[in-house]
Motif scaffolding. Structure first.
Motif, PDB file in Angstrom:
ATOM      1  N   UNK A   1     -14.492  -3.223  -6.254  1.00 51.20           N
ATOM      2  CA  UNK A   1     -13.991  -4.139  -7.154  1.00 51.20           C
ATOM      3  C   UNK A   1     -13.597  -3.733  -8.637  1.00 51.20           C
ATOM      4  N   UNK A   2     -14.313  -2.502  -8.816  1.00 50.71           N
ATOM      5  CA  UNK A   2     -14.032  -2.144 -10.277  1.00 50.71           C
ATOM      6  C   UNK A   2     -12.702  -1.350 -10.286  1.00 50.71           C
ATOM      7  N   UNK A   3     -12.248  -0.581  -9.228  1.00 53.33           N
ATOM      8  CA  UNK A   3     -11.078  -0.095  -9.061  1.00 53.33           C
ATOM      9  C   UNK A   3      -9.853  -1.002  -9.079  1.00 53.33           C
ATOM     10  N   UNK A   4     -10.162  -2.449  -8.413  1.00 57.21           N
ATOM     11  CA  UNK A   4      -9.180  -3.260  -8.180  1.00 57.21           C
ATOM     12  C   UNK A   4      -8.795  -4.161  -9.817  1.00 57.21           C
ATOM     13  N   UNK A   5      -9.802  -4.068 -10.326  1.00 58.19           N
ATOM     14  CA  UNK A   5      -9.489  -4.705 -11.763  1.00 58.19           C
ATOM     15  C   UNK A   5      -8.850  -3.545 -12.568  1.00 58.19           C
ATOM     16  N   UNK A   6      -9.161  -2.193 -12.478  1.00 54.65           N
ATOM     17  CA  UNK A   6      -8.277  -1.234 -13.048  1.00 54.65           C
ATOM     18  C   UNK A   6      -7.024  -1.331 -12.823  1.00 54.65           C
ATOM     19  N   UNK A   7      -6.771  -1.333 -11.571  1.00 51.41           N
ATOM     20  CA  UNK A   7      -5.224  -1.618 -11.076  1.00 51.41           C
ATOM     21  C   UNK A   7      -4.487  -2.732 -11.630  1.00 51.41           C
ATOM     22  N   UNK A   8      -5.096  -3.749 -11.517  1.00 50.99           N
ATOM     23  CA  UNK A   8      -4.409  -4.851 -12.057  1.00 50.99           C
ATOM     24  C   UNK A   8      -4.239  -4.865 -13.577  1.00 50.99           C
ATOM     25  N   UNK A   9      -5.204  -4.216 -14.240  1.00 58.00           N
ATOM     26  CA  UNK A   9      -4.920  -3.946 -15.654  1.00 58.00           C
ATOM     27  C   UNK A   9      -3.753  -2.993 -15.795  1.00 58.00           C
ATOM     28  N   UNK A  10      -3.632  -1.976 -14.943  1.00 59.68           N
ATOM     29  CA  UNK A  10      -2.445  -0.953 -15.391  1.00 59.68           C
ATOM     30  C   UNK A  10      -1.294  -1.707 -15.025  1.00 59.68           C
ATOM     31  N   UNK A  11      -1.003  -2.364 -13.873  1.00 62.36           N
ATOM     32  CA  UNK A  11       0.067  -3.137 -13.739  1.00 62.36           C
ATOM     33  C   UNK A  11       0.480  -4.286 -14.824  1.00 62.36           C
ATOM     34  N   UNK A  12      -0.460  -4.891 -15.279  1.00 63.09           N
ATOM     35  CA  UNK A  12      -0.236  -6.209 -16.136  1.00 63.09           C
ATOM     36  C   UNK A  12      -0.114  -5.362 -17.536  1.00 63.09           C
ATOM     37  N   UNK A  13      -0.625  -4.432 -17.929  1.00 64.78           N
ATOM     38  CA  UNK A  13      -0.168  -3.753 -19.120  1.00 64.78           C
ATOM     39  C   UNK A  13       1.086  -3.103 -19.334  1.00 64.78           C
TER      40      UNK A  13
ATOM     41  N   UNK B   1       7.397  11.978  -4.358  1.00 62.25           N
ATOM     42  CA  UNK B   1       6.145  12.363  -3.458  1.00 62.25           C
ATOM     43  C   UNK B   1       5.472  11.174  -2.833  1.00 62.25           C
ATOM     44  N   UNK B   2       5.882  10.086  -3.087  1.00 58.28           N
ATOM     45  CA  UNK B   2       5.347   8.652  -2.537  1.00 58.28           C
ATOM     46  C   UNK B   2       4.074   8.308  -3.301  1.00 58.28           C
ATOM     47  N   UNK B   3       4.104   8.674  -4.383  1.00 54.50           N
ATOM     48  CA  UNK B   3       2.870   8.296  -5.183  1.00 54.50           C
ATOM     49  C   UNK B   3       3.216   7.277  -6.232  1.00 54.50           C
ATOM     50  N   UNK B   4       2.216   6.295  -6.718  1.00 59.60           N
ATOM     51  CA  UNK B   4       2.593   5.270  -7.746  1.00 59.60           C
ATOM     52  C   UNK B   4       3.143   5.945  -9.014  1.00 59.60           C
ATOM     53  N   UNK B   5       4.425   5.060  -9.294  1.00 55.34           N
ATOM     54  CA  UNK B   5       5.008   5.647 -10.446  1.00 55.34           C
ATOM     55  C   UNK B   5       5.117   4.531 -11.472  1.00 55.34           C
TER      56      UNK B   5
ATOM     57  N   UNK C   1      -4.681   0.445  -0.494  1.00 60.96           N
ATOM     58  CA  UNK C   1      -4.190   1.362  -1.692  1.00 60.96           C
ATOM     59  C   UNK C   1      -5.212   2.549  -1.841  1.00 60.96           C
ATOM     60  N   UNK C   2      -4.822   3.654  -2.067  1.00 60.67           N
ATOM     61  CA  UNK C   2      -5.615   4.782  -2.254  1.00 60.67           C
ATOM     62  C   UNK C   2      -6.365   4.684  -3.685  1.00 60.67           C
ATOM     63  N   UNK C   3      -5.794   4.050  -4.685  1.00 64.97           N
ATOM     64  CA  UNK C   3      -6.571   3.667  -5.809  1.00 64.97           C
ATOM     65  C   UNK C   3      -7.428   2.652  -5.982  1.00 64.97           C
ATOM     66  N   UNK C   4      -7.508   2.094  -4.901  1.00 69.12           N
ATOM     67  CA  UNK C   4      -8.340   0.741  -4.804  1.00 69.12           C
ATOM     68  C   UNK C   4      -9.462   1.076  -3.938  1.00 69.12           C
ATOM     69  N   UNK C   5     -10.836   1.304  -4.146  1.00 63.55           N
ATOM     70  CA  UNK C   5     -11.805   1.420  -3.029  1.00 63.55           C
ATOM     71  C   UNK C   5     -12.717   0.434  -3.550  1.00 63.55           C
TER      72      UNK C   5
ATOM     73  N   UNK D   1       0.889  -1.303  -0.024  1.00 67.47           N
ATOM     74  CA  UNK D   1      -0.115  -0.001  -0.077  1.00 67.47           C
ATOM     75  C   UNK D   1       0.906   1.212   0.066  1.00 67.47           C
ATOM     76  N   UNK D   2       2.162   1.185   0.420  1.00 63.55           N
ATOM     77  CA  UNK D   2       2.997   2.556   0.562  1.00 63.55           C
ATOM     78  C   UNK D   2       3.768   2.302  -0.877  1.00 63.55           C
ATOM     79  N   UNK D   3       3.731   1.430  -1.648  1.00 60.34           N
ATOM     80  CA  UNK D   3       4.121   1.604  -3.218  1.00 60.34           C
ATOM     81  C   UNK D   3       5.718   1.608  -2.987  1.00 60.34           C
ATOM     82  N   UNK D   4       6.383   0.934  -1.914  1.00 60.35           N
ATOM     83  CA  UNK D   4       7.718   0.940  -2.070  1.00 60.35           C
ATOM     84  C   UNK D   4       8.228   0.174  -3.295  1.00 60.35           C
ATOM     85  N   UNK D   5       9.326   0.856  -3.700  1.00 60.19           N
ATOM     86  CA  UNK D   5       9.832   0.177  -5.163  1.00 60.19           C
ATOM     87  C   UNK D   5       9.291   0.853  -6.399  1.00 60.19           C
TER      88      UNK D   5
END
Length: 502
Positions: free
Chosen positions: A280-292, A211-215, A274-278, A202-206
């Motif tokens: 089920x829809x946002x979870x699938x969105x985030x999975x798509x972002x990482x996978x793509x 600024x601590x935001x997802x990159x 995760x602030x991006x995941x609130x 959830x802290x997106x380390x790495x």
């Protein structure tokens, strides 16, 4: 009588003087402690029973060690009893781990698994290696791991440098994967050349910017490594469902701080989600972002609590198309892990793996997604019987953290949340780390994996199947409250796929 020599007399006088000095010093210290105890008002025991009242706290702090070595029976300790630990120790040493004169395990508690042996076991010439299953069939770079048991998420920070190095080299020798944990990618993860699963906490380390935001760019850089095979989004973990990771400040060294992008000496406290995941829809969105961004299998890890949202997730997947499904789900148990955690969360929140794993398997089966989404079971599965139970329940793979810690030499000192681990596994004190030799411990890691595979194969062949993946719920019985056992296939019958999802 021969008179004493001058040298002897001087020695006796010195010893007598030293004795009087030591006794006097002890009396002085006792008086000082007495005065301090009776004058303070914060502790009633010390005030009412000065000096001797302090022994209560000494004995209390030493009690867990006395119980482990002198008082507890082989099957009594928690979270892992002596019999379980000894099995891992002997297995990782490559020593004989057979036992004699009958089992010391109590086979009557409710929920105890009993495997159903056949009258006609599988002959050696009819056995086979368990076939790998593919994770991420819609990804440009799918992954087909061969090891049934793999190293669960433990970050560099929670574990020491030599421990991570030993796990990396050991995983390469054993042919299993190593999960980085949420602390980011350290050079010691890469050192051994093993397969890695990169965990996004959830802290997106790495994978975060200054600024601590997802990159996403950092994600691209990581994905370029051929060693990283999958990405795991951590929603929750066994020790603290509903709360992020906790790394005490004393364990945040300058190097760990640099890898995580935080200040040295300050506690690393991850957000509770995760602030991006609130939803089920946002979870699938985030999975798509990482996978793509990576082209590699992407899934998530969770401790199951309420399960209705999984039904909603399955329905959302079918609306988008099954290629948008998570490639895997890691189901963690509620009963703790390797890091620091608040007791209310560790003890009382979430479901144990014995209930949550069959639940997740059945929900995915009902919605026709069981073969699309691979399942990884995690939670105190450190012996062949635990791994075999998970395979019977429907898991594709098993993760273990504490099992591999035992292989490294962990003695269950219960100091993981401090910087004082006596075996060097979870401390950054260089003096304590010296006893952990990465080259030697890497071999122990391999031996542990080999013994898990061998032991689960013994169970599978006893049940009459050629390999471990052929185990089903019909091969395992669970002891019921009345003392009798019932087949898992009866207690958890395989659900039918809903007509609209066939």
């Amino acid at each position: 009588m021969t008179p004493l020599s001058d040298v002897t007399m001087q020695a006796l006088i010195f010893l007598a003087t030293l004795f009087i000095f030591v006794v006097g010093l002890m009396v002085l210290i006792t008086i000082i402690v007495f005065i301090r105890d009776v004058s303070q008002k914060k502790d009633a025991i010390r005030h009412n029973y000065p000096v001797i009242g302090r022994f209560r706290y000494l004995f209390s702090s030493l009690g867990e060690f006395f119980r482990q070595y002198f008082f507890a029976m082989d099957r009594e300790e928690m979270p892992f009893n002596r019999a379980e630990r000894e099995w891992v120790y002997k297995s990782s040493d490559g020593a004989d781990n057979t036992v004699a004169f009958g089992s010391t395990k109590n086979l009557t508690p409710t929920g105890t698994p009993l495997f159903v042996n056949t009258s006609f076991p599988t002959l050696t010439e009819h056995t086979s290696e368990p076939p790998p299953v593919t994770i991420g069939p819609y990804c440009p770079q799918p992954y087909a791991p061969t090891s049934l048991i793999n190293i669960s998420a433990m970050s560099y920070g929670a574990l020491s440098e030599p421990a991570i190095r030993a796990l990396s080299h050991g995983a390469k020798l054993a042919g299993c994967w190593l999960n980085t944990g949420e602390g980011g990618l350290a050079p010691y993860h890469l050192e051994g050349g093993c397969d890695l699963v990169f965990q996004i906490g959830t802290a997106k380390y790495g994978v975060r910017n200054t600024e601590g935001q997802f990159d996403v760019e950092r994600l691209h850089e990581l994905a370029a490594s051929p060693r990283i095979k999958m990405f795991e989004i951590k929603l929750s973990q066994g020790a603290k469902p509903g709360k992020g990771g906790i790394l005490p400040g004393e364990k945040v060294t300058p190097e760990i701080a640099r890898i995580r992008g935080i200040l040295p000496g300050h506690a690393s406290i991850s957000p509770n989600r995760h602030i991006e995941i609130g939803d089920t829809g946002e979870l699938l969105d985030f999975i798509d972002v990482v996978r793509e961004a990576t082209g590699k299998p992407t899934g998530f890890k969770l401790v199951l609590g309420e399960d209705e949202w999984l039904t909603q997730l399955c329905m959302a997947i079918h609306k988008r198309g099954i290629e948008h499904a998570p490639d895997f789900i890691t189901v963690d148990s509620c009963d703790g892990g390797t890091g620091a955690a608040p007791m209310p969360l560790m003890d009382d929140v979430g479901l144990p793996i014995k209930e949550s794993l069959p639940t997740v398997v059945d929900i995915l089966t009902r919605y026709g997604l069981r073969d699309r989404i691979r399942l990884i079971a995690s939670g105190k599965l450190i012996t062949p019987s635990g791994v075999a139970w998970a395979l019977c329940s429907g898991a594709d793979y098993v993760n273990s953290a504490r099992g591999f810690m035992f292989a490294l030499g962990c003695i269950q000192a219960l100091k993981c949340n401090r910087n004082t681990c006596p075996t060097g596994v979870t401390t950054h004190d260089r003096r304590l780390q010296k006893g952990l030799n990465p080259e030697e411990k890497a071999v122990k890691v391999k031996n542990f994996v080999d013994k898990i595979h061998y032991g689960t194969a013994l169970i599978a062949h006893s049940c009459g199947v050629p390999h471990q993946r052929a185990l089903t719920r019909s091969h395992c019985r669970l002891v019921q409250p009345d003392g009798k056992s019932a087949l898992m296939s009866t207690l958890y019958p395989r659900p039918e796929v809903l007509p609209e999802y066939r």
